[in-house]
Motif scaffolding. Structure first.
Motif, PDB file in Angstrom:
ATOM      1  N   GLY A  90       3.521  41.386 -17.070  1.00 55.50           N
ATOM      2  CA  GLY A  90       4.829  41.943 -16.767  1.00 55.50           C
ATOM      3  C   GLY A  90       5.945  40.991 -17.148  1.00 55.50           C
ATOM      4  N   ALA A  91       5.579  39.741 -17.469  1.00 54.73           N
ATOM      5  CA  ALA A  91       6.587  38.744 -17.819  1.00 54.73           C
ATOM      6  C   ALA A  91       6.006  37.720 -18.780  1.00 54.73           C
ATOM      7  CB  ALA A  91       7.083  38.030 -16.563  1.00 54.73           C
ATOM      8  N   VAL A  92       6.786  37.401 -19.789  1.00 54.56           N
ATOM      9  CA  VAL A  92       6.476  36.297 -20.692  1.00 54.56           C
ATOM     10  C   VAL A  92       7.714  35.408 -20.722  1.00 54.56           C
ATOM     11  CG1 VAL A  92       5.964  35.571 -23.068  1.00 54.56           C
ATOM     12  CG2 VAL A  92       4.887  37.628 -22.125  1.00 54.56           C
ATOM     13  N   VAL A  93       7.532  34.160 -20.350  1.00 54.16           N
ATOM     14  CA  VAL A  93       8.629  33.194 -20.360  1.00 54.16           C
ATOM     15  C   VAL A  93       8.270  32.115 -21.369  1.00 54.16           C
ATOM     16  CG1 VAL A  93       9.845  31.431 -19.024  1.00 54.16           C
ATOM     17  CG2 VAL A  93       9.310  33.645 -17.994  1.00 54.16           C
ATOM     18  N   SER A  94       9.254  31.765 -22.204  1.00 56.84           N
ATOM     19  CA  SER A  94       8.985  30.739 -23.213  1.00 56.84           C
ATOM     20  C   SER A  94      10.107  29.713 -23.253  1.00 56.84           C
ATOM     21  CB  SER A  94       8.822  31.370 -24.594  1.00 56.84           C
ATOM     22  OG  SER A  94      10.026  31.975 -25.005  1.00 56.84           O
ATOM     23  N   PHE A  95       9.726  28.519 -23.679  1.00 50.12           N
ATOM     24  CA  PHE A  95      10.667  27.429 -23.907  1.00 50.12           C
ATOM     25  C   PHE A  95      10.386  26.895 -25.303  1.00 50.12           C
ATOM     26  CE2 PHE A  95      11.434  22.920 -24.299  1.00 50.12           C
ATOM     27  CZ  PHE A  95      12.761  22.822 -23.906  1.00 50.12           C
ATOM     28  N   VAL A  96      11.447  26.732 -26.085  1.00 51.09           N
ATOM     29  CA  VAL A  96      11.324  26.116 -27.407  1.00 51.09           C
ATOM     30  C   VAL A  96      12.251  24.909 -27.429  1.00 51.09           C
ATOM     31  CG1 VAL A  96      11.684  26.396 -29.888  1.00 51.09           C
ATOM     32  CG2 VAL A  96      10.814  28.302 -28.534  1.00 51.09           C
ATOM     33  N   GLY A  97      11.684  23.746 -27.677  1.00 49.94           N
ATOM     34  CA  GLY A  97      12.472  22.524 -27.828  1.00 49.94           C
ATOM     35  C   GLY A  97      12.735  22.277 -29.299  1.00 49.94           C
TER      36      GLY A  97
END
Length: 167
Positions: A39-46
């Motif tokens: 139900g959720a996809v959280v991403s971080f891109v540095g």
């Protein structure tokens, strides 16, 4: 190519340390592909900045210990999985020479709900900054310099020690 198992019942983990860039859209699509529980996809891109500690940065080079780095990343992801019910995790970290604006790292977490996905993504990134054996060297107008660990990274990691794992 989908790097995850076909079965939506299997929680998937993808960890890669590589020189090549990654395709954010492809990685996120693979993370949630075919799993109706997500139900959720959280991403971080540095990304590489062109300015650090008041100096222009023309290049950043990341070094690591092959094998040891992957094991450290696996341990960090394992700690996150012990805290939150995750359906999938992706950690991709680049090494070698990188230019300003280049992507350095991707951390993405899939869960049933946004709270778990956000918390796990932040946890993994905070621990990655302190516990993964990567070393950064920047090229500046004054020459090359190694980037020291930041007190703020240690502080970010410490906050998780007071947070109880998810039941």
């Amino acid at each position: 190519m989908n790097d995850f198992p076909e079965s939506p019942d299997a929680a998937s983990t993808l960890i890669r340390v590589q020189e090549a860039d990654f395709d954010l859209g492809r990685e996120l699509a693979a993370l949630r592909a075919g799993d109706g529980r997500v139900g959720a996809v959280v991403s971080f891109v540095g990304t590489v900045r062109d300015l650090n500690e008041g100096a222009q940065v023309s290049e950043m080079e990341l070094e690591h210990y092959p094998g040891m780095t992957e094991r450290a990343l696996e341990d960090i992801v394992g700690q996150a999985r012990a805290r939150w019910p995750l359906y999938g995790v992706v950690v991709i970290h680049r090494v070698g020479p990188l230019q300003p604006l280049d992507q350095i790292v991707l951390v993405a977490c899939a869960a049933a709900h946004r709270g778990e996905a956000f918390a796990a993504c932040e946890f993994i990134m905070d621990y990655l900054k302190t516990d993964a054996p990567f070393w950064k060297k920047e090229q500046t107008p004054d020459g090359a310099r190694w980037v020291d660990a930041r007190a703020s990274d240690d502080s970010a990691k410490r906050k998780w020690m007071a947070v109880e794992p998810h039941p």
